[in-house]
Design a protein around this motif. Structure first.
Motif, PDB file in Angstrom:
ATOM      1  N   GLY A  18       0.806  -1.223   0.000  1.00  0.00           N
ATOM      2  CA  GLY A  18       0.000   0.000   0.000  1.00  0.00           C
ATOM      3  C   GLY A  18       0.834   1.265   0.000  1.00  0.00           C
ATOM      4  O   GLY A  18       2.017   1.269   0.360  1.00  0.00           O
ATOM      5  N   ASP A  19       0.212   2.346  -0.417  1.00  0.00           N
ATOM      6  CA  ASP A  19       0.856   3.659  -0.457  1.00  0.00           C
ATOM      7  C   ASP A  19       0.787   4.276   0.934  1.00  0.00           C
ATOM      8  O   ASP A  19      -0.256   4.802   1.352  1.00  0.00           O
ATOM      9  CB  ASP A  19       0.147   4.559  -1.476  1.00  0.00           C
ATOM     10  CG  ASP A  19       0.832   5.913  -1.620  1.00  0.00           C
ATOM     11  OD1 ASP A  19       1.969   6.050  -1.125  1.00  0.00           O
ATOM     12  OD2 ASP A  19       0.218   6.824  -2.200  1.00  0.00           O
ATOM     13  N   ILE A  20       1.897   4.218   1.666  1.00  0.00           N
ATOM     14  CA  ILE A  20       1.913   4.682   3.044  1.00  0.00           C
ATOM     15  C   ILE A  20       3.322   5.144   3.392  1.00  0.00           C
ATOM     16  O   ILE A  20       4.313   4.649   2.830  1.00  0.00           O
ATOM     17  CB  ILE A  20       1.440   3.558   3.993  1.00  0.00           C
ATOM     18  CG1 ILE A  20       1.111   4.120   5.379  1.00  0.00           C
ATOM     19  CG2 ILE A  20       2.444   2.428   4.071  1.00  0.00           C
ATOM     20  CD1 ILE A  20       0.326   3.153   6.239  1.00  0.00           C
ATOM     21  N   ASP A  21       3.413   6.102   4.316  1.00  0.00           N
ATOM     22  CA  ASP A  21       4.702   6.628   4.762  1.00  0.00           C
ATOM     23  C   ASP A  21       5.293   5.649   5.783  1.00  0.00           C
ATOM     24  O   ASP A  21       4.934   5.672   6.967  1.00  0.00           O
ATOM     25  CB  ASP A  21       4.505   8.011   5.383  1.00  0.00           C
ATOM     26  CG  ASP A  21       5.819   8.692   5.735  1.00  0.00           C
ATOM     27  OD1 ASP A  21       6.833   7.999   5.875  1.00  0.00           O
ATOM     28  OD2 ASP A  21       5.813   9.935   5.873  1.00  0.00           O
ATOM     29  N   LYS A  22       6.194   4.802   5.320  1.00  0.00           N
ATOM     30  CA  LYS A  22       6.745   3.767   6.193  1.00  0.00           C
ATOM     31  C   LYS A  22       7.605   4.356   7.306  1.00  0.00           C
ATOM     32  O   LYS A  22       7.618   3.847   8.436  1.00  0.00           O
ATOM     33  CB  LYS A  22       7.545   2.760   5.368  1.00  0.00           C
ATOM     34  CG  LYS A  22       6.688   1.961   4.398  1.00  0.00           C
ATOM     35  CD  LYS A  22       7.502   0.904   3.674  1.00  0.00           C
ATOM     36  CE  LYS A  22       6.619   0.091   2.727  1.00  0.00           C
ATOM     37  NZ  LYS A  22       7.379  -0.990   2.042  1.00  0.00           N
ATOM     38  N   ASN A  23       8.328   5.444   7.009  1.00  0.00           N
ATOM     39  CA  ASN A  23       9.160   6.067   8.041  1.00  0.00           C
ATOM     40  C   ASN A  23       8.300   6.620   9.174  1.00  0.00           C
ATOM     41  O   ASN A  23       8.635   6.486  10.358  1.00  0.00           O
ATOM     42  CB  ASN A  23      10.018   7.176   7.442  1.00  0.00           C
ATOM     43  CG  ASN A  23      11.149   6.635   6.582  1.00  0.00           C
ATOM     44  OD1 ASN A  23      11.485   5.449   6.653  1.00  0.00           O
ATOM     45  ND2 ASN A  23      11.742   7.479   5.768  1.00  0.00           N
ATOM     46  N   ALA A  24       7.190   7.230   8.811  1.00  0.00           N
ATOM     47  CA  ALA A  24       6.290   7.766   9.832  1.00  0.00           C
ATOM     48  C   ALA A  24       5.705   6.637  10.675  1.00  0.00           C
ATOM     49  O   ALA A  24       5.549   6.778  11.903  1.00  0.00           O
ATOM     50  CB  ALA A  24       5.169   8.574   9.177  1.00  0.00           C
ATOM     51  N   LEU A  25       5.388   5.528  10.037  1.00  0.00           N
ATOM     52  CA  LEU A  25       4.853   4.391  10.782  1.00  0.00           C
ATOM     53  C   LEU A  25       5.880   3.831  11.761  1.00  0.00           C
ATOM     54  O   LEU A  25       5.553   3.467  12.888  1.00  0.00           O
ATOM     55  CB  LEU A  25       4.409   3.293   9.817  1.00  0.00           C
ATOM     56  CG  LEU A  25       2.935   3.267   9.434  1.00  0.00           C
ATOM     57  CD1 LEU A  25       2.668   2.137   8.474  1.00  0.00           C
ATOM     58  CD2 LEU A  25       2.059   3.120  10.669  1.00  0.00           C
ATOM     59  N   LEU A  26       7.141   3.755  11.334  1.00  0.00           N
ATOM     60  CA  LEU A  26       8.180   3.288  12.244  1.00  0.00           C
ATOM     61  C   LEU A  26       8.302   4.213  13.450  1.00  0.00           C
ATOM     62  O   LEU A  26       8.372   3.760  14.596  1.00  0.00           O
ATOM     63  CB  LEU A  26       9.524   3.199  11.510  1.00  0.00           C
ATOM     64  CG  LEU A  26       9.697   2.034  10.535  1.00  0.00           C
ATOM     65  CD1 LEU A  26      10.979   2.188   9.733  1.00  0.00           C
ATOM     66  CD2 LEU A  26       9.699   0.700  11.281  1.00  0.00           C
TER      67      LEU A  26
END
Length: 208
Positions: A18-26
């Motif tokens: 999916g299109d998502i901000d992985k850094n923000a999720l981390l």
């Protein structure tokens, strides 16, 4: 408070389409994006479940995400726990070691090997409210056990059946194709049913 290894966050993100901000999720679970993977770094179980729920809302293939995460797991990812698993003489020994050492990776999950006529159930026990994130985590854990059993056993590994407590998705075809056996949802257990032959088959790197 319940804790799980940050390793699982990293492995899940590696399988997300999916299109998502992985850094923000981390960062949302207290992990710096450029930090090395450290299985000993623990995060809140509630934060991990919320993380999974966020992904499920945007992931186009959310139904198969836990299966893909499980397939991506490798013994070496778990470090000492993985070494204990793959160096047991057979899968029975691997599962017995998982019973003893599961707390290395989480204090909300335990394992139990229960002997039955056909072989044994490898149970996953996890306490807490069975919210969506926990259900996804349970499914990924069962898929991880399946994957690592395939990796370490000298014989082709195939469980007799998979059991999951949570309700089934609209279609169970992906699950049955992944595990190559019947998958029973709305069960009274989260477990793999393993044959006696599979339990006794030697591990490739087994060393007493």
């Amino acid at each position: 408070m319940g804790k799980v290894s940050s390793l699982f966050v990293r492995k899940v993100l590696g399988e997300v389409d999916g299109d998502i901000d992985k850094n923000a999720l981390l960062r949302s679970v207290g992990i710096e994006p450029n930090s090395p993977i450290d299985p000993s770094q623990m995060i809140s179980a509630d934060d991990y479940y919320a993380f999974l729920e966020t992904l499920a809302a945007v992931e186009p293939n959310a139904t198969t995400l836990p299966l893909r995460v499980g397939a991506a797991m490798r013994c070496d990812d778990y470090r000492a726990f993985g070494l204990a698993w793959k160096s047991a003489t057979n899968l029975r020994g691997s599962y017995e070691r998982a019973e003893r050492y599961a707390q290395v990776l989480s204090n909300v999950s335990t394992y139990e090997l229960e002997d039955v006529a056909q072989g044994a159930y490898m149970h996953l026990h996890r306490s807490g409210n069975r919210r969506l994130g926990m259900r996804l985590s349970n499914e990924a854990t069962i898929a991880s056990i399946f994957s690592i059993s395939q990796q370490v056993s000298i014989e082709p590994f195939k469980p007799l059946a998979i059991y999951l407590k949570h309700p089934a998705p609209r279609s169970t075809r992906d699950h049955e194709a992944h595990f190559a056996c019947p998958v029973y949802f709305d069960s009274d257990k989260d477990a793999l049913l393993i044959s006696s032959e599979s339990l006794q088959a030697p591990n490739q790197l087994g060393d007493e």
